[in-house]
Design an enzyme around this catalytic site. Structure first.
Site, mmCIF file in Angstrom:
data_model
loop_
_atom_site.group_PDB
_atom_site.id
_atom_site.type_symbol
_atom_site.label_atom_id
_atom_site.label_comp_id
_atom_site.label_asym_id
_atom_site.label_seq_id
_atom_site.Cartn_x
_atom_site.Cartn_y
_atom_site.Cartn_z
ATOM 1 N N GLY A 191 5.187 -1.898 -8.301
ATOM 2 C CA GLY A 191 4.843 -3.088 -7.538
ATOM 3 C C GLY A 191 3.364 -3.120 -7.224
ATOM 4 O O GLY A 191 2.540 -2.591 -7.975
ATOM 5 N N CYS A 192 3.013 -3.728 -6.110
ATOM 6 C CA CYS A 192 1.614 -3.841 -5.707
ATOM 7 C C CYS A 192 0.975 -2.468 -5.585
ATOM 8 O O CYS A 192 1.483 -1.597 -4.876
ATOM 9 C CB CYS A 192 1.525 -4.581 -4.373
ATOM 10 S SG CYS A 192 -0.129 -4.614 -3.658
ATOM 11 N N PHE A 193 -0.143 -2.246 -6.279
ATOM 12 C CA PHE A 193 -0.743 -0.908 -6.244
ATOM 13 C C PHE A 193 -1.343 -0.557 -4.897
ATOM 14 O O PHE A 193 -1.589 0.608 -4.614
ATOM 15 C CB PHE A 193 -1.738 -0.670 -7.384
ATOM 16 C CG PHE A 193 -2.810 -1.714 -7.595
ATOM 17 C CD1 PHE A 193 -3.240 -2.579 -6.601
ATOM 18 C CD2 PHE A 193 -3.418 -1.820 -8.848
ATOM 19 C CE1 PHE A 193 -4.242 -3.510 -6.821
ATOM 20 C CE2 PHE A 193 -4.418 -2.760 -9.087
ATOM 21 C CZ PHE A 193 -4.830 -3.605 -8.064
ATOM 22 N N CYS A 200 0.310 -0.701 -2.125
ATOM 23 C CA CYS A 200 1.397 0.060 -1.513
ATOM 24 C C CYS A 200 1.562 1.423 -2.176
ATOM 25 O O CYS A 200 1.673 2.454 -1.504
ATOM 26 C CB CYS A 200 2.705 -0.714 -1.628
ATOM 27 S SG CYS A 200 2.842 -2.158 -0.571
#
Length: 230
Positions: free
Chosen positions: A62-64, A66
């Site tokens: 997912g979003c890097f 995070c």
């Protein structure tokens, strides 16, 4: 009026955090209980590299922002860098990757000391810190750049990742099959400077407070004996 506005904003941030962590599609909770680990007999041995005191792992979940914040907490991890892997365009920009047309995933490149933290332990953190059952999606983030993927740097990593994935499915940890891609690493392109250490540099930013902060805190509780300062 100002107090009412602040209250509404606080409720909205809390709702966003709940939505992100407990999105019902596929896996449910972000940190599932009773998670399997690879037994010593399943680990095998890797061919030693002369003089090597560090190894590298590459994960997309997912979003890097995070993913970077999660792995930065772990003992034995010496560096985490956000970037892009798995696509066809050399040195892509963030905007290009976000278009979903380059084939890249948002990933983190994790440098670690195998004497302090093992690759299977990093795999455990990876699979327990996101929903690996939703193709091209994490919470409200959608697109191939957010796919669940392990880019392996050796045949040993490839075997361990595939074996661990099979074990998770056999244990029925999630309500749906794990769709994580396990593919050989080819190239890593570092993300722009403003995306590096995003959570550490922007702790009061809305997304950090609503999504990343609670996620990191949850992981610190689960892995409290394996996190820095724990």
């Amino acid at each position: 009026m100002r107090r009412n506005a602040l209250f509404i904003v606080s409720v909205a941030l809390l709702a966003l955090a709940v939505l992100y962590f407990w999105w019902p599609a596929g896996g449910g909770g972000t940190v599932p209980e009773h998670f399997p680990v690879l037994a010593p007999a399943e680990l095998g041995t890797a061919e030693p590299r002369a003089g090597a005191s560090e190894e590298v792992a590459t994960f997309g979940s997912g979003c890097f922002w995070c993913t970077e914040a999660v792995f930065a907490q772990m003992k034995g991890v010496t560096r985490v860098e956000s970037g892009y892997s798995g696509g066809t365009v050399p040195h892509p920009s963030y905007e290009q990757v976000c278009s979903g047309r380059t084939g890249h995933a948002e990933v983190v490149q994790v440098t670690f000391d195998p004497n302090q933290v093992s690759y299977p332990e990093l795999l455990e953190v990876f699979w327990r810190s996101h929903d690996p059952t939703t193709p091209d999606r994490q919470g409200n983030d959608r697109g191939p750049q957010y796919r669940s993927v392990v880019f392996t740097h050796s045949a040993h990593q490839q075997r361990l990742a595939e074996q661990y994935k099979q074990k998770i499915d056999a244990a029925q940890v999630f309500r749906a099959p794990v769709v994580t891609e396990v593919v050989p690493f080819t190239a890593f392109y570092p993300a722009e400077p403003e995306h590096q250490n995003f959570f550490a540099n922007n702790p009061r930013q809305g997304y950090c407070r609503a999504v990343i902060g609670p996620k990191v805190e949850k992981l610190r509780q689960v892995f409290r004996d394996r996190v820095k300062g724990g």
